[in-house]
Design an enzyme around this catalytic site. Sequence first.
Site, PDB file in Angstrom:
ATOM      1  N   ARG A  45       0.814  -1.221   0.000  1.00  0.00           N
ATOM      2  CA  ARG A  45       0.000   0.000   0.000  1.00  0.00           C
ATOM      3  C   ARG A  45       0.846   1.269   0.000  1.00  0.00           C
ATOM      4  O   ARG A  45       0.455   2.286   0.580  1.00  0.00           O
ATOM      5  CB  ARG A  45      -0.949   0.028   1.207  1.00  0.00           C
ATOM      6  N   ARG A  49      -3.122   6.845   0.901  1.00  0.00           N
ATOM      7  CA  ARG A  49      -3.571   8.047   1.610  1.00  0.00           C
ATOM      8  C   ARG A  49      -2.598   8.676   2.584  1.00  0.00           C
ATOM      9  O   ARG A  49      -2.810   9.788   3.027  1.00  0.00           O
ATOM     10  CB  ARG A  49      -4.889   7.726   2.336  1.00  0.00           C
ATOM     11  N   ARG A  58      -6.434  11.983  -5.712  1.00  0.00           N
ATOM     12  CA  ARG A  58      -7.648  11.246  -5.342  1.00  0.00           C
ATOM     13  C   ARG A  58      -8.856  12.188  -5.295  1.00  0.00           C
ATOM     14  O   ARG A  58      -9.943  11.836  -5.737  1.00  0.00           O
ATOM     15  CB  ARG A  58      -7.403  10.586  -3.977  1.00  0.00           C
ATOM     16  N   ASP A  95      -6.866  -2.227  -7.563  1.00  0.00           N
ATOM     17  CA  ASP A  95      -7.417  -2.856  -6.364  1.00  0.00           C
ATOM     18  C   ASP A  95      -7.799  -4.292  -6.683  1.00  0.00           C
ATOM     19  O   ASP A  95      -8.079  -4.619  -7.837  1.00  0.00           O
ATOM     20  CB  ASP A  95      -8.647  -2.101  -5.859  1.00  0.00           C
ATOM     21  N   TYR A 171     -15.544 -10.727  -0.406  1.00  0.00           N
ATOM     22  CA  TYR A 171     -16.209  -9.440  -0.683  1.00  0.00           C
ATOM     23  C   TYR A 171     -17.417  -9.627  -1.607  1.00  0.00           C
ATOM     24  O   TYR A 171     -18.434  -8.966  -1.458  1.00  0.00           O
ATOM     25  CB  TYR A 171     -15.219  -8.451  -1.322  1.00  0.00           C
TER      26      TYR A 171
HETATM   27  O1  CP3 Z   1       0.046   0.764  -3.186  1.00  0.00           O
HETATM   28  C1  CP3 Z   1      -0.426  -0.362  -3.365  1.00  0.00           C
HETATM   29  O2  CP3 Z   1      -0.235  -1.323  -2.577  1.00  0.00           O
HETATM   30  C2  CP3 Z   1      -1.189  -0.643  -4.641  1.00  0.00           C
HETATM   31  C3  CP3 Z   1      -2.579  -0.568  -4.630  1.00  0.00           C
HETATM   32  C4  CP3 Z   1      -3.477  -1.460  -3.778  1.00  0.00           C
HETATM   33  C5  CP3 Z   1      -4.691  -0.969  -3.228  1.00  0.00           C
HETATM   34  N1  CP3 Z   1      -5.366  -2.018  -2.687  1.00  0.00           N
HETATM   35  C6  CP3 Z   1      -5.126   0.440  -3.289  1.00  0.00           C
HETATM   36  C7  CP3 Z   1      -6.203   0.892  -2.415  1.00  0.00           C
HETATM   37  C8  CP3 Z   1      -3.403  -2.822  -3.475  1.00  0.00           C
HETATM   38  C9  CP3 Z   1      -2.290  -3.817  -3.760  1.00  0.00           C
HETATM   39  C10 CP3 Z   1      -4.616  -3.158  -2.791  1.00  0.00           C
HETATM   40  C11 CP3 Z   1      -4.923  -4.523  -2.329  1.00  0.00           C
HETATM   41  C12 CP3 Z   1      -6.167  -4.766  -1.597  1.00  0.00           C
HETATM   42  N2  CP3 Z   1      -7.378  -4.151  -1.737  1.00  0.00           N
HETATM   43  C13 CP3 Z   1      -6.315  -5.800  -0.637  1.00  0.00           C
HETATM   44  C14 CP3 Z   1      -5.255  -6.823  -0.259  1.00  0.00           C
HETATM   45  C15 CP3 Z   1      -4.207  -6.293   0.617  1.00  0.00           C
HETATM   46  C16 CP3 Z   1      -4.608  -6.020   2.033  1.00  0.00           C
HETATM   47  O3  CP3 Z   1      -4.507  -4.835   2.422  1.00  0.00           O
HETATM   48  O4  CP3 Z   1      -5.012  -6.952   2.737  1.00  0.00           O
HETATM   49  C17 CP3 Z   1      -7.637  -5.751  -0.163  1.00  0.00           C
HETATM   50  C18 CP3 Z   1      -8.254  -6.658   0.879  1.00  0.00           C
HETATM   51  C19 CP3 Z   1      -8.314  -4.696  -0.870  1.00  0.00           C
HETATM   52  C20 CP3 Z   1      -9.740  -4.292  -0.762  1.00  0.00           C
HETATM   53  C21 CP3 Z   1      -9.899  -2.890  -0.350  1.00  0.00           C
HETATM   54  N3  CP3 Z   1      -9.524  -1.795  -1.094  1.00  0.00           N
HETATM   55  C22 CP3 Z   1     -10.481  -2.421   0.842  1.00  0.00           C
HETATM   56  C23 CP3 Z   1     -11.022  -3.300   1.948  1.00  0.00           C
HETATM   57  C24 CP3 Z   1     -10.424  -1.039   0.799  1.00  0.00           C
HETATM   58  C25 CP3 Z   1     -11.025  -0.086   1.812  1.00  0.00           C
HETATM   59  C26 CP3 Z   1     -10.226  -0.006   3.034  1.00  0.00           C
HETATM   60  C27 CP3 Z   1      -9.226   1.087   2.916  1.00  0.00           C
HETATM   61  O5  CP3 Z   1      -8.042   0.846   3.178  1.00  0.00           O
HETATM   62  O6  CP3 Z   1      -9.681   2.192   2.591  1.00  0.00           O
HETATM   63  C28 CP3 Z   1      -9.796  -0.657  -0.402  1.00  0.00           C
HETATM   64  C29 CP3 Z   1      -9.515   0.722  -0.846  1.00  0.00           C
HETATM   65  C30 CP3 Z   1      -8.159   1.054  -1.335  1.00  0.00           C
HETATM   66  N4  CP3 Z   1      -7.378   0.252  -2.126  1.00  0.00           N
HETATM   67  C31 CP3 Z   1      -7.463   2.268  -1.080  1.00  0.00           C
HETATM   68  C32 CP3 Z   1      -6.232   2.179  -1.768  1.00  0.00           C
HETATM   69  C33 CP3 Z   1      -5.161   3.235  -1.854  1.00  0.00           C
HETATM   70  C34 CP3 Z   1      -7.999   3.453  -0.303  1.00  0.00           C
HETATM   71  C35 CP3 Z   1      -9.051   4.101  -1.117  1.00  0.00           C
HETATM   72  C36 CP3 Z   1      -9.048   5.605  -1.089  1.00  0.00           C
HETATM   73  O7  CP3 Z   1      -8.132   6.233  -1.617  1.00  0.00           O
HETATM   74  O8  CP3 Z   1     -10.039   6.121  -0.563  1.00  0.00           O
END
Ligand code: CP3
Length: 365
Positions: A45, A49, A58, A95, A171
């Site tokens: 990640r 943010r 964003r 994502d 999900y």
């Molecule tokens: O920088 C990176 O790692 C690349 C991008 C990336 C994102 N999500 C961006 C993201 C990657 C590799 C993921 C993987 C992901 N997404 C996982 C597996 C890894 C882990 O953390 O366990 C999972 C379970 C998700 C599903 C997901 N995406 C959720 C549950 C959420 C909401 C929770 C949160 O952290 O906000 C997201 C949103 C998300 N994916 C964001 C980002 C940067 C935040 C969204 C925003 O900018 O508002």
Amino acid sequence: MSGGQPQKSTDQSASKASSNKPFLKLLKQGPKDPLPATPPIWMMRQAGRYLPEYREVRKQAGGFLNLCYNPKNACEVTLQPIRRYGFDAAILFSDILVVPDALGQPVRFETGEGPRLDPITDAAGLAKLDPLKTSKTYSSIYETVDRIKSELPDETTLIGFCGAPFTVATYMIAGRGTPDQAPARTLAYRDPDLFQNMIDMLVDSSIEYLRGQIDAGAQVVQVFDSWASVLPDEEFQKWCLEPMVRICEALGQSHPLTPIIGFPRAVGPLYKPYLEKTGVNAIGCDTSLSLSYIRDELQPHAVVQGNLDPMLLLNGGPQFENRVRKIIETLAGGRHIFNLGHGIIKETPLKNVERLVELVRGSAK
Ligand code: CP3
């Protein structure tokens, strides 16, 4: 379904380009090759943010998925942490829920609440998905990969990724993130045939999606199984291990030169059978694994990646610094990629990340 068909190998470029990329080079090395002076580093990640420049893009992007599907913006946020910290790897900004969205189960991200989908709980719901429909959505991601590839510094490796079928299914079935993944586990017990059909669809689509990312320029892929730990051993074999074995076999046939990183988060003693059965090149170690277990049980068989607690990074200070040193020292005898044990927390101060990179890069003996 396209996912099952072997294709002409298109990962030749990865082999030529590895020599000046420390991260890729390490992943392609054998256990006996000379190790780099300091471990390559990136953070799960890392685009997100905690970075003010991410929050700016964003805000303009109009929705999280719009950002993922806009190659110019997605490329920009992928590169932001590379510019700021010079990590050894960039991870495609996207994502894991792009896959259900592409299959025809629309995903929305409500501000501050995480993902929302219309839950699939029966055969009629699953029948509405169409694996032949994914190409339009996936193409925009491939275009992002292509753009990143042309803008990435020479020494940086590009990681593509997808979610593991089980984690993505949690999900799709619950329609949102849940603390214990109860809806998916319930469906798997109540209607294993339906659950299997969903997993099969996800295996095929993930193979198609990862192949497309590699063809577009991803040099390594990581598969995130963030929720694998909620399953008992028998179900873990069936819903996590077997699907991952199929994904690895398919990529091994079509793209044998592209390293695969598996991340079966928090599965404890099941890490070892996961490594043995899937044959992944590298294994993402979560925070709960002890360093001696990683060193003695996993590192002889694969590159290990991890495992700093993101909460320690957030807090900083001597405890954080000592732990970073301890991780590096304990794993210095073998192949190690420095990373967190899970994604970076959004409140993490930028100066702590800067310090982390300094500590890791300055750790040469
Ligand atoms: O920088 C990176 O790692 C690349 C991008 C990336 C994102 N999500 C961006 C993201 C990657 C590799 C993921 C993987 C992901 N997404 C996982 C597996 C890894 C882990 O953390 O366990 C999972 C379970 C998700 C599903 C997901 N995406 C959720 C549950 C959420 C909401 C929770 C949160 O952290 O906000 C997201 C949103 C998300 N994916 C964001 C980002 C940067 C935040 C969204 C925003 O900018 O508002």
